[in-house]
Design a protein around this motif. Structure first.
Motif, PDB file in Angstrom:
ATOM      1  N   UNK A  10      -1.047  19.195   0.093  1.00  0.00           N
ATOM      2  CA  UNK A  10      -0.241  18.580   1.143  1.00  0.00           C
ATOM      3  C   UNK A  10      -0.421  17.059   1.143  1.00  0.00           C
ATOM      4  N   UNK A  11      -1.657  16.612   0.912  1.00  0.00           N
ATOM      5  CA  UNK A  11      -1.907  15.174   0.851  1.00  0.00           C
ATOM      6  C   UNK A  11      -1.152  14.537  -0.315  1.00  0.00           C
ATOM      7  N   UNK A  12      -1.179  15.202  -1.471  1.00  0.00           N
ATOM      8  CA  UNK A  12      -0.465  14.673  -2.638  1.00  0.00           C
ATOM      9  C   UNK A  12       1.027  14.531  -2.352  1.00  0.00           C
ATOM     10  N   UNK A  13       1.581  15.522  -1.681  1.00  0.00           N
ATOM     11  CA  UNK A  13       3.005  15.430  -1.317  1.00  0.00           C
ATOM     12  C   UNK A  13       3.240  14.254  -0.379  1.00  0.00           C
ATOM     13  N   UNK A  14       2.335  14.071   0.567  1.00  0.00           N
ATOM     14  CA  UNK A  14       2.468  12.989   1.547  1.00  0.00           C
ATOM     15  C   UNK A  14       2.454  11.621   0.858  1.00  0.00           C
ATOM     16  N   UNK A  15       1.512  11.420  -0.059  1.00  0.00           N
ATOM     17  CA  UNK A  15       1.415  10.095  -0.689  1.00  0.00           C
ATOM     18  C   UNK A  15       2.590   9.866  -1.646  1.00  0.00           C
ATOM     19  N   UNK A  16       3.038  10.926  -2.316  1.00  0.00           N
ATOM     20  CA  UNK A  16       4.203  10.772  -3.193  1.00  0.00           C
ATOM     21  C   UNK A  16       5.454  10.436  -2.377  1.00  0.00           C
ATOM     22  N   UNK A  55       0.822  -1.201   0.000  1.00  0.00           N
ATOM     23  CA  UNK A  55       0.000   0.000   0.000  1.00  0.00           C
ATOM     24  C   UNK A  55       0.863   1.260   0.000  1.00  0.00           C
ATOM     25  N   UNK A  56       1.937   1.252   0.760  1.00  0.00           N
ATOM     26  CA  UNK A  56       2.867   2.387   0.763  1.00  0.00           C
ATOM     27  C   UNK A  56       3.446   2.618  -0.628  1.00  0.00           C
ATOM     28  N   UNK A  57       3.882   1.552  -1.271  1.00  0.00           N
ATOM     29  CA  UNK A  57       4.467   1.640  -2.613  1.00  0.00           C
ATOM     30  C   UNK A  57       3.505   2.293  -3.595  1.00  0.00           C
TER      31      UNK A  57
END
Length: 821
Positions: A780-786, A659-661
């Motif tokens: 901010x969420x997009x940065x976090x998931x990337x 999931x992290x990947x």
């Protein structure tokens, strides 16, 4: 046929010829299943040449080989994975285009092989992929289950088990190898004879036996010529049909041997809540171990005259305790067939065998009743007795341990045989699968053994193969990553770190989130088709997919959903981002409480999903028959990765890595590999809650947890727990979930809930609030998931296997060279 020489015309002709020769049809007349088989056979024909060349190279170079022994290999579908690893995907797509076929539809015709259940089996599958890609000689060895664990149906909210008929139409990638068949013996008695030189010879008599027949499946390395083998053992009767018994009217006896053989390979993990189930499971374990050990020794002796060289050429790896009988079975062969003295045989065995421990919980460590094992495997039991006798003498003579410690460490004690203890004593390496797990093994569960065998213990944090779980399962994200940083990440995931330089780019953030949204649309379509539930792809997809077990705390998840629903009932206009809670899990057939938790999840889903007053702010979905194929769809779409096991209970986890990947943010406890995920991506890019492992262990030691205090003093907890018994989610049977209620407040056997669900509930609730706030800021969420994707490099099974190969197995890479036309 060399994969590098394959042309569109060659492959297209092979597909058409297979349809004609296999099914006596033209492509226009063939069913989707037949077209799948035709393409799979065509792909197998390409693999076969590399497979032959691989083993020809191994025969010539005689490298050391690892035999990875596992009761489970959760492989997933083979066709798509083989196409990608051989890098013939462009050719296959062109063939499909010319034949007006949809490759996705064809791939969906392949059933998931019913060879595993959870993380243990999926880890084994990832390891095989990495071994081939890294060019290490290896076999996976297991059982060719005819029905797998079960196909899960959800009927009226309950899990119902149906036979998983994955082999109904055959497996186009397997090859039967009758020439390697061996006999495996059960029951009977052991007679001791004196040989001419005065040595004792042990002979098993009046036994039952079956013939073990291997079926080989190719394991294709990525962009190389290595094709290793997954060897799955099937069982057949030595005498298939007793005509004399049949003629006497003894019809049952006429097929007795057939039935014995058939039962051994029928089902993965037969229900062992009863004696016959325990006996069958033990038969399964010995069956594939004895077959493997015998066949490996036979093959070794074809090239080597001195059996003492075995550890230089062979490594047996015991994946959890299920294959632990490798140790006494290898001793049996060395003692009884090779006629070695005990000390020599033991030295060879311990140098050849290595063991991975996959569980911290002592109650999950496998034990067998003496009565059962000694009756079913009389010679094996004699050897285990002698292993234990010598070990206990050593504890007295060399280590001067107390009677209490010897009692705790004895392999045979209190009427049981402790298989994990035997693995530790009989192996040269004992590894945990995450840093915390290994630490707890050393300091808690296996402390006595660590103190006398410190050099045996080591850590090998688990990993996953990025080729299946990103390159194949999430092609849009894979192309995005490759477009930015190149394709080196496919075989060296540490290169994905280069994605970090793009995490602040608004354009790349938008593209990343666009891909996530498209994957969410795909999952929403799957859920609409299979569950008839419409979900909002703009909602937060909150995912918990894993085996259903109390320590994994699916129960805490659904209690929190109930709490959110209560808040919405109080205030339908509550300011919250819509949330879709997605569960996927199978419960063991005999695990009554786990199955009741599935029923609770589905009852809660029925109430919430049909309440128009909450304006679709919550949806709950339980995905039926969770397996590798639907996992790939779910993982690519997930926003939040629920990794909420009670701290100190999860050995590692690998779903957290997948999931992290794929750009999901971990919501979890500091447990298993979650700790290492936090170390890699930073605590600011995860949502961590709950007790620490030290706090859990202290509460257990002190016996100081009282859930009634929380129930009496916390209104939110009291309300959701009371809803379990007041008919809110089961109006026709208010007592339906009373067992769950009792487990939370009263525990079992006078001890409170060992998983501390109510203790962690408020902290879990607050972590969810933080997710809501974070998701509202999409940049901010997009940065976090990337950042999660960019920092997943450590969690490749390639890294794990390099460590096993160098630090435990002492393997060398063996490159396979194919001649090109």
């Amino acid at each position: 046929m060399n994969r590098l020489d394959v042309t569109v015309e060659d492959l297209k002709e092979a597909v058409l010829e297979n349809i004609k020769n296999q099914f006596r049809k033209t492509i226009d007349q063939a069913s989707k299943e037949q077209i799948f088989a035709a393409l799979a056979f065509a792909v197998r024909d390409i693999i076969i040449d590399q497979w032959i060349e691989t083993h020809k190279t191994y025969d010539e170079k005689d490298p050391k080989t690892v035999y990875y022994l596992s009761m489970e290999f959760l492989m997933g579908r083979a066709l798509g994975n083989n196409i990608i690893n051989m890098k013939v995907d462009d050719v296959v797509k062109k063939v499909c285009d010319e034949l007006e076929l949809d490759l996705n539809v064809i791939e969906d015709m392949e059933p998931d092989p019913g060879l595993g259940n959870g993380g243990l089996g999926r880890l084994a599958a990832c390891f095989l992929d990495s071994l081939s890609t890294l060019e290490y000689p290896a076999y996976g060895c297991g059982i060719r289950y005819r029905y797998g664990i079960f196909e899960q149906k959800i009927i009226d909210g309950y899990q119902v088990e149906r036979p998983d008929e994955w082999l109904k139409n055959g497996n186009p990638f397997e090859v039967r190898r009758d020439e390697y068949g061996v006999e495996v013996k059960f029951l009977g008695s052991v007679r001791v004879l004196k040989t001419a030189n005065g040595r004792d010879k042990f002979v098993q008599e009046n036994y039952q036996s079956v013939k073990a027949i291997p079926y080989d499946i190719p394991i294709v390395g990525y962009d190389n010529n290595t094709v290793n083998t997954l060897r799955l053992w099937d069982a057949e009767a030595i005498v298939g049909f007793d005509l004399e018994s049949f003629d006497r009217g003894e019809y049952h006896k006429a097929v007795e041997q057939q039935n014995l053989a058939k039962s051994i390979v029928e089902v993965l993990y037969p229900n062992d809540n009863h004696y016959m189930g325990k006996e069958l499971r033990l038969k399964q374990q010995y069956f594939f171990i004895s077959a493997t050990v015998q066949q490996v020794i036979n093959k070794f002796k074809q090239k080597h005259n001195d059996i003492r060289e075995l550890p230089d050429k062979i490594a047996f790896h015991i994946n959890d305790t299920h294959p632990s009988l490798t140790i006494p079975e290898l001793m049996r062969v060395l003692l009884d067939e090779e006629e070695l003295e005990w000390e020599e045989a033991w030295d060879i065995t311990t140098k050849t065998c290595a063991y991975t421990n996959h569980t911290i919980m002592s109650e999950a460590l496998e034990k067998w009743p003496i009565e059962l094992l000694s009756r079913l495997l009389p010679r094996i039991y004699m050897i285990i007795e002698e292993i234990n006798r010598r070990f206990c003498l050593r504890l007295v003579d060399e280590y001067h341990l107390s009677k209490e410690r010897i009692h705790n460490m004895s392999i045979i004690m209190d009427g049981q045989i402790k298989m994990a203890w035997m693995c530790i004593v009989g192996s040269h390496s004992v590894n945990g699968v995450a840093m915390l797990h290994t630490k707890i093994l050393k300091n808690e569960e296996l402390k006595d053994f660590y103190e006398i065998y410190p050099d045996k213990f080591n850590n090998k944090t688990n990993g996953i193969t990025q080729r299946r779980f990103l390159l194949e399962a999430n092609p849009k994200l894979a192309d995005f990553v490759t477009g930015l940083i190149g394709d080196k990440w496919i075989t060296n995931l540490s290169h994905i770190k280069n994605l970090e330089k793009y995490v602040d780019s608004e354009q790349e953030q938008k593209e990343f989130m666009k891909i996530k949204y498209e994957n969410k649309l795909r999952l929403a379509e799957y859920i609409k088709e299979h569950n008839n539930i419409e979900i909002d792809p703009r909602s937060i997809f909150d995912v918990q997919i894993k085996r259903l077990h109390e320590y994994k705390r699916q129960l805490m998840n659904i209690l929190h959903v109930m709490h959110l629903y209560n808040k919405l009932l109080e205030n339908p206009d509550l300011d919250m981002i819509p949330r879709t809670f997605i569960f996927g899990a199978k419960a063991a057939p005999g695990y009554t409480r786990a199955k009741l938790i599935i029923k609770l999840i589905n009852n809660v889903a029925d109430v919430i999903n049909n309440d128009i007053n909450i304006k679709n702010k919550i949806k709950v979905v339980f995905i039926e028959n969770y397996n590798v194929s639907n996992a790939e769809i779910i993982i690519a779409a997930a926003d939040v990765s629920e990794q909420i096991s009670t701290a100190s209970k999860e050995a590692s986890g690998t779903g957290n890595m997948k999931l992290m990947l794929n750009g999901a943010v971990t919501l979890g406890t500091m447990d298993g590999a979650n700790i290492e995920i936090v170390e890699e991506v930073g605590r600011d890019n995860c949502f961590i809650f709950g007790l620490s492992s030290e706090e859990v262990i202290k509460l257990q030691h002190d016996d100081s947890y009282n859930p009634w205090d929380l129930y009496n003093n916390n209104a939110d907890i009291r309300k959701v727990v009371t809803q379990l018994i007041n008919g809110f989610y089961a109006p026709d049977d208010p007592d339906l979930f009373r067992e769950i209620y009792d487990s939370l407040l009263n525990g079992d056997g006078g001890r409170p809930d060992p998983y501390f669900i109510l203790k962690d509930f408020d902290s879990y609730k607050e972590a969810h609030k933080k997710i809501d706030i974070a998701y509202a800021n999409q940049r901010q969420w997009a940065k976090m998931v990337m950042l999660n994707t960019a920092n997943s490099g450590k969690f490749s099974s390639d890294r794990t296997i390099e460590q096993y190969a160098k630090e435990i197995w002492n393997l060398e890479k063996t490159t396979v060279v194919m001649e090109t036309n």
